[in-house]
Design a protein around this motif. Structure first.
Motif, PDB file in Angstrom:
ATOM      1  N   LEU A   1      -0.783   1.783  -2.454  1.00  0.00           N
ATOM      2  CA  LEU A   1      -1.320   2.321  -3.700  1.00  0.00           C
ATOM      3  C   LEU A   1      -0.446   1.982  -4.899  1.00  0.00           C
ATOM      4  N   ALA A   2       0.866   1.969  -4.700  1.00  0.00           N
ATOM      5  CA  ALA A   2       1.768   1.635  -5.802  1.00  0.00           C
ATOM      6  C   ALA A   2       1.728   0.147  -6.123  1.00  0.00           C
ATOM      7  N   LEU A   3       1.228  -0.655  -5.185  1.00  0.00           N
ATOM      8  CA  LEU A   3       1.212  -2.103  -5.355  1.00  0.00           C
ATOM      9  C   LEU A   3      -0.144  -2.619  -5.810  1.00  0.00           C
ATOM     10  N   ILE A   4      -1.200  -1.865  -5.500  1.00  0.00           N
ATOM     11  CA  ILE A   4      -2.568  -2.260  -5.854  1.00  0.00           C
ATOM     12  C   ILE A   4      -3.209  -1.091  -6.589  1.00  0.00           C
ATOM     13  N   PRO A   5      -2.934  -0.960  -7.891  1.00  0.00           N
ATOM     14  CA  PRO A   5      -3.401   0.212  -8.656  1.00  0.00           C
ATOM     15  C   PRO A   5      -4.909   0.421  -8.629  1.00  0.00           C
ATOM     16  N   SER A   6      -5.670  -0.653  -8.424  1.00  0.00           N
ATOM     17  CA  SER A   6      -7.132  -0.509  -8.395  1.00  0.00           C
ATOM     18  C   SER A   6      -7.623   0.152  -7.116  1.00  0.00           C
ATOM     19  N   GLY A   7      -6.725   0.274  -6.123  1.00  0.00           N
ATOM     20  CA  GLY A   7      -7.071   1.035  -4.925  1.00  0.00           C
ATOM     21  C   GLY A   7      -7.287   0.205  -3.676  1.00  0.00           C
ATOM     22  N   VAL A   8      -7.060   0.851  -2.530  1.00  0.00           N
ATOM     23  CA  VAL A   8      -7.321   0.235  -1.234  1.00  0.00           C
ATOM     24  C   VAL A   8      -8.224   1.160  -0.428  1.00  0.00           C
ATOM     25  N   ALA A   9      -8.891   0.585   0.548  1.00  0.00           N
ATOM     26  CA  ALA A   9      -9.743   1.354   1.452  1.00  0.00           C
ATOM     27  C   ALA A   9      -9.360   1.019   2.888  1.00  0.00           C
ATOM     28  N   LEU A  10      -9.749   1.894   3.808  1.00  0.00           N
ATOM     29  CA  LEU A  10      -9.431   1.718   5.226  1.00  0.00           C
ATOM     30  C   LEU A  10     -10.709   1.452   6.016  1.00  0.00           C
TER      31      LEU A  10
ATOM     32  N   LYS B   1      -6.266  12.452   2.121  1.00  0.00           N
ATOM     33  CA  LYS B   1      -7.681  12.710   2.468  1.00  0.00           C
ATOM     34  C   LYS B   1      -8.337  11.432   2.995  1.00  0.00           C
ATOM     35  N   THR B   2      -7.969  10.304   2.417  1.00  0.00           N
ATOM     36  CA  THR B   2      -8.505   9.027   2.895  1.00  0.00           C
ATOM     37  C   THR B   2      -8.177   8.825   4.370  1.00  0.00           C
ATOM     38  N   ILE B   3      -6.927   9.093   4.737  1.00  0.00           N
ATOM     39  CA  ILE B   3      -6.505   8.934   6.136  1.00  0.00           C
ATOM     40  C   ILE B   3      -7.230   9.931   7.034  1.00  0.00           C
ATOM     41  N   SER B   4      -7.309  11.180   6.588  1.00  0.00           N
ATOM     42  CA  SER B   4      -7.979  12.208   7.384  1.00  0.00           C
ATOM     43  C   SER B   4      -9.447  11.860   7.605  1.00  0.00           C
ATOM     44  N   ASP B   5     -10.123  11.424   6.547  1.00  0.00           N
ATOM     45  CA  ASP B   5     -11.537  11.050   6.657  1.00  0.00           C
ATOM     46  C   ASP B   5     -11.713   9.833   7.566  1.00  0.00           C
ATOM     47  N   TYR B   6     -10.791   8.897   7.447  1.00  0.00           N
ATOM     48  CA  TYR B   6     -10.860   7.690   8.285  1.00  0.00           C
ATOM     49  C   TYR B   6     -10.748   8.065   9.759  1.00  0.00           C
ATOM     50  N   GLN B   7      -9.778   8.916  10.094  1.00  0.00           N
ATOM     51  CA  GLN B   7      -9.640   9.328  11.494  1.00  0.00           C
ATOM     52  C   GLN B   7     -10.848  10.127  11.963  1.00  0.00           C
TER      53      GLN B   7
ATOM     54  N   VAL C   1     -10.038  -2.974  -2.296  1.00  0.00           N
ATOM     55  CA  VAL C   1     -11.461  -2.642  -2.330  1.00  0.00           C
ATOM     56  C   VAL C   1     -12.157  -3.229  -3.564  1.00  0.00           C
ATOM     57  N   LYS C   2     -11.501  -3.233  -4.712  1.00  0.00           N
ATOM     58  CA  LYS C   2     -12.122  -3.748  -5.931  1.00  0.00           C
ATOM     59  C   LYS C   2     -12.408  -5.251  -5.816  1.00  0.00           C
TER      60      LYS C   2
ATOM     61  N   GLY D   1       0.562  -6.802  -0.011  1.00  0.00           N
ATOM     62  CA  GLY D   1       1.461  -6.154  -0.953  1.00  0.00           C
ATOM     63  C   GLY D   1       1.965  -7.089  -2.032  1.00  0.00           C
ATOM     64  N   ARG D   2       2.080  -8.369  -1.716  1.00  0.00           N
ATOM     65  CA  ARG D   2       2.556  -9.361  -2.674  1.00  0.00           C
ATOM     66  C   ARG D   2       1.409  -9.972  -3.498  1.00  0.00           C
ATOM     67  N   GLY D   3       0.193  -9.564  -3.201  1.00  0.00           N
ATOM     68  CA  GLY D   3      -0.949 -10.078  -3.960  1.00  0.00           C
ATOM     69  C   GLY D   3      -1.390 -11.468  -3.549  1.00  0.00           C
ATOM     70  N   THR D   4      -0.994 -11.898  -2.342  1.00  0.00           N
ATOM     71  CA  THR D   4      -1.376 -13.239  -1.884  1.00  0.00           C
ATOM     72  C   THR D   4      -2.420 -13.210  -0.771  1.00  0.00           C
ATOM     73  N   ALA D   5      -2.922 -12.031  -0.434  1.00  0.00           N
ATOM     74  CA  ALA D   5      -4.025 -11.885   0.523  1.00  0.00           C
ATOM     75  C   ALA D   5      -4.774 -10.610   0.159  1.00  0.00           C
ATOM     76  N   LEU D   6      -6.008 -10.497   0.659  1.00  0.00           N
ATOM     77  CA  LEU D   6      -6.866  -9.384   0.235  1.00  0.00           C
ATOM     78  C   LEU D   6      -6.936  -8.244   1.238  1.00  0.00           C
ATOM     79  N   SER D   7      -6.379  -8.424   2.429  1.00  0.00           N
ATOM     80  CA  SER D   7      -6.409  -7.348   3.416  1.00  0.00           C
ATOM     81  C   SER D   7      -5.248  -7.519   4.386  1.00  0.00           C
ATOM     82  N   ASP D   8      -5.032  -6.473   5.162  1.00  0.00           N
ATOM     83  CA  ASP D   8      -3.921  -6.458   6.107  1.00  0.00           C
ATOM     84  C   ASP D   8      -4.334  -5.597   7.287  1.00  0.00           C
ATOM     85  N   THR D   9      -3.763  -5.860   8.450  1.00  0.00           N
ATOM     86  CA  THR D   9      -3.919  -4.939   9.571  1.00  0.00           C
ATOM     87  C   THR D   9      -2.623  -4.147   9.678  1.00  0.00           C
ATOM     88  N   ASN D  10      -2.742  -2.828   9.679  1.00  0.00           N
ATOM     89  CA  ASN D  10      -1.565  -1.976   9.653  1.00  0.00           C
ATOM     90  C   ASN D  10      -1.942  -0.641  10.292  1.00  0.00           C
TER      91      ASN D  10
END
Length: 427
Positions: free
Chosen positions: A281-290, A365-371, A157-158, A263-272
């Protein structure tokens, strides 16, 4: 932590000796000295899911001092292969996590126990009947859904915000998504997304957005080589433009978030899927969004709510009652629900889901809000895929590798896949 064991398992020399005698403490439901039952319980997931699962299992063992649980986990691809090997050898774990795509295969193969035999122990009254039915094959309940999930575009997200490219929005189309990942690549110098061409799940979302389906109701192929050619031509063009991950980056994907391009820092988004996205979250400390998955060009949504995973019991277990008790605990115990959070999706027990939703925090909460943002906006899920689909996921990825390494054209690979798929589904 693949291969992790709970500290209570094989903790003594006597237990270790017995394990050797019993040929590895397999899935038959072993017993240790003093009449204590040992259950094997396996799942796939990331370290966050593993840590929480271990905490929940420790609580179960405390509440059931006559039962010890042997646990193990790995990434999805490795898990799928190992479980297939165990099942073929008649040594499936007592309790196993299952994907939507595995149920038909293992139920029809005699691997799974009819859970109606344990209805006195395993309570299902708080699960939506429609959701519960997804674990049935020909009327028999072979698996119980453990969570509800849906696909997502998970993104850094950052970095996305700093690029100035408009953020993903509800109702965006695949064309909008393609424009966004192109712009991200141009602004940041990194691919805007993992190449989704390798993912059968992403293809299904794209296909459903056009009003089509992966499979027909009778288990046949629901699309043509023309459809798949169109999808792979679309994704291959983006790869050639540098808008999505390179072939070298994409082929490192193994079902873990750590080995995705994001996760490896070579792309900015993923479909999952939304629940595993917590691992970023452990791989991108600045945060991710859904963000929602892209829709068809006319706005038809392709994504859907599906059971994020299931729990099943081996037909060969020697301790069916204790295995059912473990499943009941993971689904229906309020303290277990607090520990597990949304690591496997939103809880299926409706009372627990309502009670825990306001208490969720951080990524749960992020997942719950997203759903919640998607409630009432998605189409009904498809029926569980035919058993051949489990093998076809690997075939799909392998054939697209030929496209991304430019060894085959999208048309050649699509025709090859459709031919193999039809043969697999007939077998």
């Amino acid at each position: 932590m693949p291969g992790h064991r709970t500290k209570g398992f094989c903790a003594t020399a006597a237990a270790l000796a017995l394990c050797a005698v019993l040929a590895g403490c397999g899935g038959s439901g072993d017993s240790v000295g003093g009449g204590k039952v040992v259950l094997s319980y396996t799942w796939w997931g990331n370290p966050d899911r593993a840590e929480r699962t271990e905490q929940a299992v420790a609580l179960f063992e405390k509440q059931h001092p006559n039962i010890s649980v042997q646990t193990s986990f790995s990434g999805y691809d490795a898990y799928k292969q190992k479980l297939a090997t165990q099942a073929a050898g008649g040594d499936a774990p007592d309790v196993m996590q299952l994907d939507y795509r595995q149920i038909d295969q293992y139920a029809s193969g005699g691997v799974l126990l009819d859970l109606a035999q344990q209805k006195a122990v395993l309570r299902t009254s708080e699960i939506d009947p429609g959701l519960l039915d997804t674990g049935r094959v020909e009327g028999t309940q072979y698996a119980i859904p453990q969570g509800r999930g849906t696909e997502t575009v998970v993104y850094d997200v950052k970095t996305w915000k700093e690029s100035g490219v408009p953020l993903p929005r509800q109702g965006w189309t695949w064309s909008d998504w393609a424009d966004a990942v192109r712009a991200l690549a141009k602004k940041t110098g990194n691919p805007g997304a993992t190449d989704p061409g390798q993912s059968e799940d992403s293809f299904e979302v794209w296909l459903r957005g056009q009003g089509k389906a992966l499979y027909t109701e009778d288990g046949g192929l629901g699309f043509t080589a023309d459809d798949l050619t169109e999808w792979w031509t679309f994704t291959d063009r983006l790869r050639r433009e540098g808008a999505v991950s390179t072939a070298e980056q994409t082929t490192q994907i193994d079902g873990t978030v750590e080995n995705t391009p994001l996760g490896r820092g070579t792309a900015l988004s993923d479909t999952n899927w939304d629940a595993p996205a917590s691992g970023y979250l452990a791989l991108i400390p600045s945060g991710v969004a859904l963000a929602p998955m892209p829709s068809g060009e006319d706005g038809t949504p392709g994504q859907y709510f599906k059971p994020s995973m299931f729990l099943g019991v081996s037909a060969n277990t020697g301790h069916a009652k204790e295995a059912a008790q473990l499943i009941d605990f993971l689904l229906n115990d309020k303290d277990a629900a607090k520990i597990l959070g949304a690591t496997r999706g939103i809880p299926v027990n409706e009372t627990i889901r309502e009670e825990t939703a306001p208490q969720l925090k951080d990524f749960d909460k992020t997942i719950s809000d997203y759903q919640a943002s998607l409630e009432g906006k998605l189409k009904d899920p498809p029926q569980a895929p035919p058993s051949g689909d489990n093998a076809l996921q690997t075939t799909f990825q392998r054939d697209y590798d030929q496209v991304s390494y430019e060894r085959m054209s999208p048309r050649e690979a699509a025709e090859n896949y459709v031919t193999e798929a039809k043969a697999e589904l007939r077998s």
